[in-house]
Design a protein around this motif. Structure first.
Motif, PDB file in Angstrom:
ATOM      1  N   GLY A  14       0.770  -1.235   0.000  1.00  0.00           N
ATOM      2  CA  GLY A  14       0.000   0.000   0.000  1.00  0.00           C
ATOM      3  C   GLY A  14       0.798   1.279   0.000  1.00  0.00           C
ATOM      4  N   ALA A  15       2.117   1.188  -0.005  1.00  0.00           N
ATOM      5  CA  ALA A  15       2.923   2.402   0.085  1.00  0.00           C
ATOM      6  C   ALA A  15       3.099   3.111  -1.243  1.00  0.00           C
ATOM      7  CB  ALA A  15       4.293   2.072   0.675  1.00  0.00           C
ATOM      8  N   SER A  16       2.916   2.402  -2.341  1.00  0.00           N
ATOM      9  CA  SER A  16       3.160   3.019  -3.648  1.00  0.00           C
ATOM     10  C   SER A  16       2.292   2.350  -4.708  1.00  0.00           C
ATOM     11  CB  SER A  16       4.643   2.903  -4.032  1.00  0.00           C
ATOM     12  OG  SER A  16       5.030   1.542  -4.117  1.00  0.00           O
ATOM     13  N   LYS A  20      -1.157   2.338  -3.203  1.00  0.00           N
ATOM     14  CA  LYS A  20      -1.318   3.704  -2.700  1.00  0.00           C
ATOM     15  C   LYS A  20      -2.567   4.349  -3.299  1.00  0.00           C
ATOM     16  CE  LYS A  20       1.013   8.183  -2.370  1.00  0.00           C
ATOM     17  NZ  LYS A  20       2.265   8.942  -2.657  1.00  0.00           N
ATOM     18  N   GLY A  21      -2.794   4.107  -4.587  1.00  0.00           N
ATOM     19  CA  GLY A  21      -3.990   4.650  -5.228  1.00  0.00           C
ATOM     20  C   GLY A  21      -5.258   4.170  -4.556  1.00  0.00           C
ATOM     21  N   MET A  22      -5.305   2.873  -4.229  1.00  0.00           N
ATOM     22  CA  MET A  22      -6.467   2.327  -3.527  1.00  0.00           C
ATOM     23  C   MET A  22      -6.588   2.909  -2.132  1.00  0.00           C
ATOM     24  SD  MET A  22      -6.676  -1.686  -4.637  1.00  0.00           S
ATOM     25  CE  MET A  22      -4.983  -2.079  -4.120  1.00  0.00           C
ATOM     26  N   GLU A  45       6.113   7.892   4.440  1.00  0.00           N
ATOM     27  CA  GLU A  45       5.738   9.059   3.638  1.00  0.00           C
ATOM     28  C   GLU A  45       4.281   8.953   3.190  1.00  0.00           C
ATOM     29  OE1 GLU A  45       6.861  10.873  -0.739  1.00  0.00           O
ATOM     30  OE2 GLU A  45       8.448   9.901   0.439  1.00  0.00           O
ATOM     31  N   THR A  46       3.890   7.753   2.742  1.00  0.00           N
ATOM     32  CA  THR A  46       2.514   7.559   2.275  1.00  0.00           C
ATOM     33  C   THR A  46       1.510   7.695   3.416  1.00  0.00           C
ATOM     34  OG1 THR A  46       3.193   6.149   0.430  1.00  0.00           O
ATOM     35  CG2 THR A  46       0.923   5.920   1.191  1.00  0.00           C
ATOM     36  N   GLU A 218      -5.630   6.031  -8.611  1.00  0.00           N
ATOM     37  CA  GLU A 218      -6.698   6.311  -7.661  1.00  0.00           C
ATOM     38  C   GLU A 218      -8.064   6.378  -8.328  1.00  0.00           C
ATOM     39  OE1 GLU A 218      -8.216   9.813  -4.569  1.00  0.00           O
ATOM     40  OE2 GLU A 218      -6.157   9.876  -5.340  1.00  0.00           O
ATOM     41  N   SER A 219      -8.194   7.161  -9.379  1.00  0.00           N
ATOM     42  CA  SER A 219      -9.516   7.426  -9.934  1.00  0.00           C
ATOM     43  C   SER A 219     -10.073   6.259 -10.739  1.00  0.00           C
ATOM     44  CB  SER A 219      -9.482   8.687 -10.803  1.00  0.00           C
ATOM     45  OG  SER A 219      -8.560   8.540 -11.869  1.00  0.00           O
TER      46      SER A 219
END
Length: 251
Positions: A14-16, A20-22, A45-46, A218-219
């Motif tokens: 989930g960091a990148s 990360k988008g999710m 950072e995320t 993400e979108s």
């Protein structure tokens, strides 16, 4: 924007990238997210970005290839939040090689970072997902569905993930748990690097996408994950959702 309000989610890798988008899409819908990643610096950072939307979200640094410690990921989340609603198995590492050059080490890398973490985290999460009638989202790939060249280890692990996801959908349905897969084509850092190294292959891939572009982390990918994690998908299970701009049309 509250489709996931008060839901507790784990996202591996989930960091990148897609993970990360999710995670960003989830927190904007009200979820508390635990991102799991090997890279501590990027993870921290995320999580700072995610906490702007959901201050309770956390980062768990973990090596998913260490099977003995996978259950502790679930335990940490349950200890902190008291429940688990959503498990997203996204992390996966592999090496691209011709079939005849693929080694046992290559197969081990792919299965130990992709298939086995998915399998064991599903097992560890099951008792808690029974309590919440939760959701599992796993990841497939067009490389496995199409049998793409130079992808033997990755394709094998991804199709194995699809197989156990269908089994789990049949077995977990009686508990009210949904198990689905996303098969994406996304504008991830990995794809961007590959495009620079192999521009001809990249353009060939792009030409096979009817919508003519890569999915946004993400979108596009994240929003489909929100749908599968929400009550909107309660009557969908055991399915591979192709979020690939129409590149593959399953029958």
């Amino acid at each position: 924007m509250n489709k996931l309000q008060n839901k507790i989610a784990i996202i591996t890798g989930g960091a990148s990238g897609i993970g990360k988008g999710m995670a960003k899409a989830f927190v904007k819908e009200g979820a508390i997210v635990a991102i799991v990643d090997l890279n501590e610096e990027v993870g921290k950072e995320t999580i700072r970005e995610l906490q702007e939307y959901q201050p309770e979200s956390i980062f768990i640094q973990a090596d998913l290839s260490d099977r003995d410690r996978l259950s502790s990921i679930i335990e940490k989340v349950i200890e902190k939040f008291g429940k688990l609603d959503i498990l997203v198995n996204n992390a996966h590492a592999s090496k691209n090689k011709p079939f005849e050059e693929t080694t046992q080490a290559d197969m081990d890398l792919s299965f130990n970072t992709g298939f086995y973490p998915t399998f064991y985290l599903m097992q560890a999460a099951l008792p808690h997902l029974k309590e919440t009638k939760g959701k599992i989202i796993n990841f497939a790939s067009g490389a496995g569905i199409n049998g793409d060249a130079n992808q033997a280890s990755y394709a094998a692990a991804k199709e194995a993930i699809r197989a156990i996801s269908r089994v789990a959908a049949n077995e977990f349905g009686r508990f009210g748990i949904n198990v689905n897969l996303i098969s994406p084509i996304a504008n991830s850092p990995g794809i961007q690097n590959w495009a620079q190294e192999h521009p001809d292959h990249y353009e060939a891939m792009l030409s096979r996408i009817p919508l003519g572009r890569l999915g946004e982390l993400e979108s596009d990918i994240g929003r489909v994950a929100v749908f599968l994690a929400s009550e909107d998908s309660n009557y969908i299970t055991g399915q591979t959702i192709m979020v690939d701009g129409g590149a593959i049309k399953l029958r």
